[in-house]
Design a protein around this motif. Structure first.
Motif, PDB file in Angstrom:
ATOM      1  N   SER A  67      36.019  13.187  -0.838  1.00 27.73           N
ATOM      2  CA  SER A  67      35.918  13.742  -2.188  1.00 27.73           C
ATOM      3  C   SER A  67      37.279  14.194  -2.704  1.00 27.73           C
ATOM      4  O   SER A  67      37.471  14.383  -3.906  1.00 27.73           O
ATOM      5  N   ASP A  68      38.244  14.357  -1.783  1.00 24.40           N
ATOM      6  CA  ASP A  68      39.583  14.788  -2.186  1.00 24.40           C
ATOM      7  C   ASP A  68      40.539  13.622  -2.420  1.00 24.40           C
ATOM      8  O   ASP A  68      41.739  13.840  -2.657  1.00 24.40           O
ATOM      9  N   LEU A  69      40.042  12.400  -2.397  1.00 20.49           N
ATOM     10  CA  LEU A  69      40.905  11.250  -2.636  1.00 20.49           C
ATOM     11  C   LEU A  69      41.658  11.331  -3.962  1.00 20.49           C
ATOM     12  O   LEU A  69      42.835  10.955  -4.028  1.00 20.49           O
ATOM     13  N   PRO A  70      41.031  11.804  -5.056  1.00 17.65           N
ATOM     14  CA  PRO A  70      41.803  11.923  -6.304  1.00 17.65           C
ATOM     15  C   PRO A  70      43.049  12.793  -6.136  1.00 17.65           C
ATOM     16  O   PRO A  70      44.116  12.473  -6.674  1.00 17.65           O
ATOM     17  N   MET A  71      42.931  13.888  -5.371  1.00 21.24           N
ATOM     18  CA  MET A  71      44.090  14.750  -5.127  1.00 21.24           C
ATOM     19  C   MET A  71      45.090  14.069  -4.202  1.00 21.24           C
ATOM     20  O   MET A  71      46.299  14.108  -4.435  1.00 21.24           O
ATOM     21  N   LEU A  72      44.592  13.415  -3.168  1.00 19.09           N
ATOM     22  CA  LEU A  72      45.477  12.777  -2.196  1.00 19.09           C
ATOM     23  C   LEU A  72      46.267  11.630  -2.807  1.00 19.09           C
ATOM     24  O   LEU A  72      47.371  11.309  -2.359  1.00 19.09           O
ATOM     25  N   GLU A  73      45.718  11.024  -3.840  1.00 18.13           N
ATOM     26  CA  GLU A  73      46.411   9.915  -4.496  1.00 18.13           C
ATOM     27  C   GLU A  73      47.635  10.375  -5.287  1.00 18.13           C
ATOM     28  O   GLU A  73      48.412   9.554  -5.782  1.00 18.13           O
ATOM     29  N   LEU A  74      47.835  11.682  -5.368  1.00 23.25           N
ATOM     30  CA  LEU A  74      49.008  12.213  -6.048  1.00 23.25           C
ATOM     31  C   LEU A  74      50.249  12.154  -5.161  1.00 23.25           C
ATOM     32  O   LEU A  74      51.356  12.416  -5.617  1.00 23.25           O
ATOM     33  N   CYS A  75      50.035  11.832  -3.869  1.00 23.64           N
ATOM     34  CA  CYS A  75      51.161  11.855  -2.936  1.00 23.64           C
ATOM     35  C   CYS A  75      51.150  10.629  -2.014  1.00 23.64           C
ATOM     36  O   CYS A  75      50.118   9.992  -1.806  1.00 23.64           O
ATOM     37  N   ARG A  76      52.304  10.332  -1.476  1.00 26.45           N
ATOM     38  CA  ARG A  76      52.459   9.156  -0.613  1.00 26.45           C
ATOM     39  C   ARG A  76      51.869   9.370   0.777  1.00 26.45           C
ATOM     40  O   ARG A  76      51.230   8.496   1.345  1.00 26.45           O
ATOM     41  N   TYR A  77      52.072  10.562   1.331  1.00 25.01           N
ATOM     42  CA  TYR A  77      51.637  10.828   2.707  1.00 25.01           C
ATOM     43  C   TYR A  77      50.315  11.600   2.691  1.00 25.01           C
ATOM     44  O   TYR A  77      50.247  12.715   2.183  1.00 25.01           O
ATOM     45  N   ARG A  78      49.277  10.960   3.255  1.00 22.02           N
ATOM     46  CA  ARG A  78      47.927  11.530   3.195  1.00 22.02           C
ATOM     47  C   ARG A  78      47.351  11.643   4.600  1.00 22.02           C
ATOM     48  O   ARG A  78      47.372  10.668   5.359  1.00 22.02           O
ATOM     49  N   TYR A  79      46.821  12.824   4.912  1.00 22.70           N
ATOM     50  CA  TYR A  79      46.310  13.058   6.250  1.00 22.70           C
ATOM     51  C   TYR A  79      44.863  13.553   6.219  1.00 22.70           C
ATOM     52  O   TYR A  79      44.510  14.420   5.428  1.00 22.70           O
ATOM     53  N   ARG A  80      44.075  12.981   7.131  1.00 22.49           N
ATOM     54  CA  ARG A  80      42.694  13.428   7.294  1.00 22.49           C
ATOM     55  C   ARG A  80      42.634  14.435   8.439  1.00 22.49           C
ATOM     56  O   ARG A  80      43.193  14.202   9.513  1.00 22.49           O
ATOM     57  N   VAL A  81      41.945  15.537   8.184  1.00 19.87           N
ATOM     58  CA  VAL A  81      41.757  16.565   9.206  1.00 19.87           C
ATOM     59  C   VAL A  81      40.345  16.399   9.769  1.00 19.87           C
ATOM     60  O   VAL A  81      39.367  16.424   9.020  1.00 19.87           O
ATOM     61  N   ASP A  82      40.252  16.194  11.065  1.00 21.28           N
ATOM     62  CA  ASP A  82      38.949  15.980  11.696  1.00 21.28           C
ATOM     63  C   ASP A  82      38.078  17.228  11.587  1.00 21.28           C
ATOM     64  O   ASP A  82      38.530  18.334  11.884  1.00 21.28           O
ATOM     65  N   ARG A  83      36.840  17.064  11.171  1.00 26.47           N
ATOM     66  CA  ARG A  83      35.947  18.192  10.947  1.00 26.47           C
ATOM     67  C   ARG A  83      35.538  18.886  12.256  1.00 26.47           C
ATOM     68  O   ARG A  83      35.100  20.045  12.229  1.00 26.47           O
ATOM     69  N   LYS A  84      35.661  18.202  13.380  1.00 25.60           N
ATOM     70  CA  LYS A  84      35.242  18.792  14.653  1.00 25.60           C
ATOM     71  C   LYS A  84      36.331  19.644  15.293  1.00 25.60           C
ATOM     72  O   LYS A  84      36.085  20.764  15.723  1.00 25.60           O
ATOM     73  N   ASP A  85      37.533  19.090  15.383  1.00 20.26           N
ATOM     74  CA  ASP A  85      38.580  19.824  16.097  1.00 20.26           C
ATOM     75  C   ASP A  85      39.885  19.989  15.302  1.00 20.26           C
ATOM     76  O   ASP A  85      40.841  20.570  15.800  1.00 20.26           O
ATOM     77  N   GLY A  86      39.913  19.462  14.086  1.00 19.77           N
ATOM     78  CA  GLY A  86      41.079  19.663  13.239  1.00 19.77           C
ATOM     79  C   GLY A  86      42.272  18.761  13.500  1.00 19.77           C
ATOM     80  O   GLY A  86      43.334  18.943  12.898  1.00 19.77           O
ATOM     81  N   HIS A  87      42.117  17.754  14.382  1.00 17.85           N
ATOM     82  CA  HIS A  87      43.286  16.903  14.639  1.00 17.85           C
ATOM     83  C   HIS A  87      43.587  16.025  13.435  1.00 17.85           C
ATOM     84  O   HIS A  87      42.688  15.676  12.643  1.00 17.85           O
ATOM     85  N   LEU A  88      44.852  15.668  13.281  1.00 18.60           N
ATOM     86  CA  LEU A  88      45.303  14.907  12.116  1.00 18.60           C
ATOM     87  C   LEU A  88      45.368  13.418  12.397  1.00 18.60           C
ATOM     88  O   LEU A  88      45.715  12.978  13.492  1.00 18.60           O
ATOM     89  N   SER A  89      45.042  12.634  11.361  1.00 17.40           N
ATOM     90  CA  SER A  89      45.199  11.194  11.417  1.00 17.40           C
ATOM     91  C   SER A  89      45.534  10.737   9.996  1.00 17.40           C
ATOM     92  O   SER A  89      45.314  11.479   9.029  1.00 17.40           O
ATOM     93  N   ASP A  90      46.028   9.521   9.869  1.00 22.21           N
ATOM     94  CA  ASP A  90      46.322   9.004   8.530  1.00 22.21           C
ATOM     95  C   ASP A  90      45.032   8.827   7.738  1.00 22.21           C
ATOM     96  O   ASP A  90      44.021   8.380   8.274  1.00 22.21           O
ATOM     97  N   PHE A  91      45.087   9.173   6.461  1.00 16.08           N
ATOM     98  CA  PHE A  91      43.901   9.021   5.615  1.00 16.08           C
ATOM     99  C   PHE A  91      43.809   7.572   5.158  1.00 16.08           C
ATOM    100  O   PHE A  91      44.762   7.020   4.645  1.00 16.08           O
TER     101      PHE A  91
END
Length: 203
Positions: free
Chosen positions: A179-203
């Motif tokens: 649902s935050d894709l509109p906000m993430l599209e404002l920037c080049r580097y986008r990261y997904r935060v895992d809902r279980k443990d918070g680890h980062l990965s590329d969106f």
């Protein structure tokens, strides 16, 4: 003027879990009879699903703790029940981006009424706004729920008011949700935060 920015969602991104649920739980423990306040949520929930009432109308009822709790109690809830759920590495990520010269935004659907008690390393808080009466934040939502495209509207308004332009190639976005894709599209580097443990990965 171009400005490096870093946009962070809050629930399941900076903190594990849903902050409004923690506020509701705190209120029920403090005022057990407030359980009856949940009854109107049933028709509002059905109305929202059937597109009869707006998200803002339903969410105003969900925010009923704001009408019951004092400023001190809301702050106490935030500090005791929400702060301990922060992901330490995400707080460090905010700090890192700020030290790199990014303008750090905390952009969340959570209400500013309790999010204002955060002491995170961010430069600007943008949350769902609620009406203030006699100096006290109430449950009634003003404007749009700060989610999806509404986040972009708020960000663009801020940038315009401060005569700034987002430096797309040097900006960052963090969220757990599509649902935050509109906000993430404002920037080049986008990261997904895992809902279980918070680890980062590329969106």
């Amino acid at each position: 003027m171009k400005q490096k920015c870093a946009f962070f969602d809050f629930d399941y991104t900076i903190a594990h879990g849903d902050s409004i649920r923690k506020l509701l739980s705190y209120t029920l423990k403090k005022y057990p009879l407030s359980v009856f306040r949940f009854l109107p949520l049933i028709p509002y929930g059905i109305g929202y699903v059937l597109h009869i009432c707006s998200m803002e109308s339903m969410k105003s009822w969900v925010h009923f703790p704001l009408d019951l709790l004092t400023e001190e109690e809301i702050k106490d809830c935030y500090e005791k029940d929400i702060v301990p759920t922060y992901y330490p590495h995400m707080v460090e990520e905010m700090k890192k981006r700020q030290e790199e010269g990014c303008l750090v935004f905390l952009v969340t659907a959570s209400a500013e009424a309790y999010m204002r008690f955060n002491t995170l390393p961010c430069d600007e808080l943008m949350g769902t706004k609620t009406q203030i009466k006699n100096g006290h934040y109430t449950s009634r939502i003003i404007g749009e729920n700060c989610k999806g495209k509404a986040k972009v509207t708020r960000i663009n308004q801020y940038m315009k008011e401060h005569d700034l332009e987002i430096d797309y190639d040097h900006s960052y976005g963090y969220s757990d949700s599509d649902s935050d894709l509109p906000m993430l599209e404002l920037c080049r580097y986008r990261y997904r935060v895992d809902r279980k443990d918070g680890h980062l990965s590329d969106f």
